[in-house]
Design a protein around this motif. Sequence first.
Motif, PDB file in Angstrom:
ATOM      1  N   ILE A  45       0.841  -1.189   0.000  1.00 41.48           N
ATOM      2  CA  ILE A  45       0.000   0.000   0.000  1.00 41.48           C
ATOM      3  C   ILE A  45       0.880   1.245   0.000  1.00 41.48           C
ATOM      4  CG2 ILE A  45      -1.763   1.287   1.265  1.00 41.48           C
ATOM      5  CD1 ILE A  45      -2.707  -1.346   2.447  1.00 41.48           C
ATOM      6  N   SER A  46       0.525   2.220  -0.801  1.00 37.25           N
ATOM      7  CA  SER A  46       1.320   3.440  -0.916  1.00 37.25           C
ATOM      8  C   SER A  46       0.660   4.603  -0.187  1.00 37.25           C
ATOM      9  CB  SER A  46       1.512   3.813  -2.390  1.00 37.25           C
ATOM     10  OG  SER A  46       2.174   2.792  -3.095  1.00 37.25           O
ATOM     11  N   LEU A  47       1.492   5.473   0.369  1.00 39.83           N
ATOM     12  CA  LEU A  47       1.003   6.677   1.020  1.00 39.83           C
ATOM     13  C   LEU A  47       0.610   7.689  -0.058  1.00 39.83           C
ATOM     14  CD1 LEU A  47       0.732   7.936   3.893  1.00 39.83           C
ATOM     15  CD2 LEU A  47       2.945   9.033   3.472  1.00 39.83           C
ATOM     16  N   LYS A  48      -0.562   8.293   0.090  1.00 40.80           N
ATOM     17  CA  LYS A  48      -1.068   9.229  -0.912  1.00 40.80           C
ATOM     18  C   LYS A  48      -1.387  10.571  -0.266  1.00 40.80           C
ATOM     19  CE  LYS A  48      -3.219   5.316  -3.247  1.00 40.80           C
ATOM     20  NZ  LYS A  48      -2.959   4.410  -2.085  1.00 40.80           N
ATOM     21  N   GLN A  49      -1.390  11.607  -1.095  1.00 38.37           N
ATOM     22  CA  GLN A  49      -1.651  12.956  -0.601  1.00 38.37           C
ATOM     23  C   GLN A  49      -2.321  13.779  -1.690  1.00 38.37           C
ATOM     24  OE1 GLN A  49       1.884  15.228   0.554  1.00 38.37           O
ATOM     25  NE2 GLN A  49       0.718  16.165   2.213  1.00 38.37           N
ATOM     26  N   VAL A  50      -3.231  14.657  -1.283  1.00 36.95           N
ATOM     27  CA  VAL A  50      -3.915  15.545  -2.228  1.00 36.95           C
ATOM     28  C   VAL A  50      -3.203  16.901  -2.228  1.00 36.95           C
ATOM     29  CG1 VAL A  50      -6.046  16.790  -2.743  1.00 36.95           C
ATOM     30  CG2 VAL A  50      -6.142  14.399  -1.992  1.00 36.95           C
ATOM     31  N   ALA A  65      -7.792  18.897   7.738  1.00 36.74           N
ATOM     32  CA  ALA A  65      -7.206  18.175   6.601  1.00 36.74           C
ATOM     33  C   ALA A  65      -5.887  18.793   6.140  1.00 36.74           C
ATOM     34  CB  ALA A  65      -8.189  18.138   5.433  1.00 36.74           C
ATOM     35  N   LEU A  66      -5.647  20.071   6.442  1.00 37.68           N
ATOM     36  CA  LEU A  66      -4.443  20.750   5.972  1.00 37.68           C
ATOM     37  C   LEU A  66      -3.185  20.221   6.652  1.00 37.68           C
ATOM     38  CD1 LEU A  66      -3.124  23.154   4.377  1.00 37.68           C
ATOM     39  CD2 LEU A  66      -3.442  24.495   6.469  1.00 37.68           C
ATOM     40  N   TYR A 111      -1.312  21.422   0.557  1.00 42.46           N
ATOM     41  CA  TYR A 111      -1.081  19.991   0.724  1.00 42.46           C
ATOM     42  C   TYR A 111      -1.941  19.506   1.891  1.00 42.46           C
ATOM     43  CZ  TYR A 111       3.016  20.360  -2.325  1.00 42.46           C
ATOM     44  OH  TYR A 111       3.861  20.571  -3.393  1.00 42.46           O
ATOM     45  N   LEU A 112      -2.826  18.564   1.604  1.00 34.93           N
ATOM     46  CA  LEU A 112      -3.669  18.000   2.648  1.00 34.93           C
ATOM     47  C   LEU A 112      -2.978  16.795   3.283  1.00 34.93           C
ATOM     48  CD1 LEU A 112      -7.166  18.256   0.913  1.00 34.93           C
ATOM     49  CD2 LEU A 112      -5.949  19.954   2.308  1.00 34.93           C
ATOM     50  N   GLU A 113      -3.468  16.388   4.426  1.00 30.84           N
ATOM     51  CA  GLU A 113      -2.822  15.313   5.185  1.00 30.84           C
ATOM     52  C   GLU A 113      -2.685  14.034   4.351  1.00 30.84           C
ATOM     53  OE1 GLU A 113      -1.440  14.887   8.053  1.00 30.84           O
ATOM     54  OE2 GLU A 113      -1.883  16.752   9.118  1.00 30.84           O
TER      55      GLU A 113
END
Length: 247
Positions: A45-50, A65-66, A111-113
């Motif tokens: 599983i990969s770490l993702k970010q918005v 979320a920030l 960048y959100l968490e």
Amino acid sequence: MNESLFTVIKKEEGRRATFEVLEYKQLPVTSAGSSSSYYAKETGISLKQVRITLRQGAVQAEAGALQFMKGNLGLKSNAGGVGGFMKKMASNILTEESLFKPLYEGTGEIYLEPSYGHYLLLNLNDEEVVADRGMFYAAEPSVQLGVARQKLTSSIKGEDGLFQTRLRGSGFCVLQSPVPLQQIMKVQLHDEKLQVDGNFALLRKGDIDFSVKRASSSIIGSATSGEGYLHVFEGTGEVWIAPTLGR
């Protein structure tokens, strides 16, 4: 930010805002949060970010979320006065989402968490989407958030509760998903009926009526079939189903 740390796996670009989902490359296991890092490494599983890039634009997001932001950006509460406060309080309590959704305005990057979960990028074009509670993550202010009230019998018999989240208007929005997009089946309905066993339906759009009904027309039939109740979608539109959820 060091762009070599991640790759962009999803991207939607509007006139004043660009939404991206970043996927980080395999991270080493560290002492801080080692259990989650180890599990992610073992399962792939990969770490993702918005990441949201604004160009004299604006975006609203879930409170908390920030992670960080840079550029000429301002932040303000999106309560909307006493009347707006009361309406939002009722709405967010009913849909299990945060009361205050910060509004970011200006030019820069947000960048959100990061998360090991999944994100869906939707572009609404003067339309309405009804999603499961807690799926909302961020959206342009041209997308209005509200509450979709289900039929009373649906809330009693089903597990979705009496209220879900309604997104209406035009613009981009980000939803949190329990499964990746490639594991979602988009079922088109043309004046048809779709019956789903369990809570595998994530969202719906179009002219679709939702209810929860017994799997059989008789009490004895539903009891002996083992199916219990089915989620029923009737009309014309689109239903997103996650058949691998919980598997």
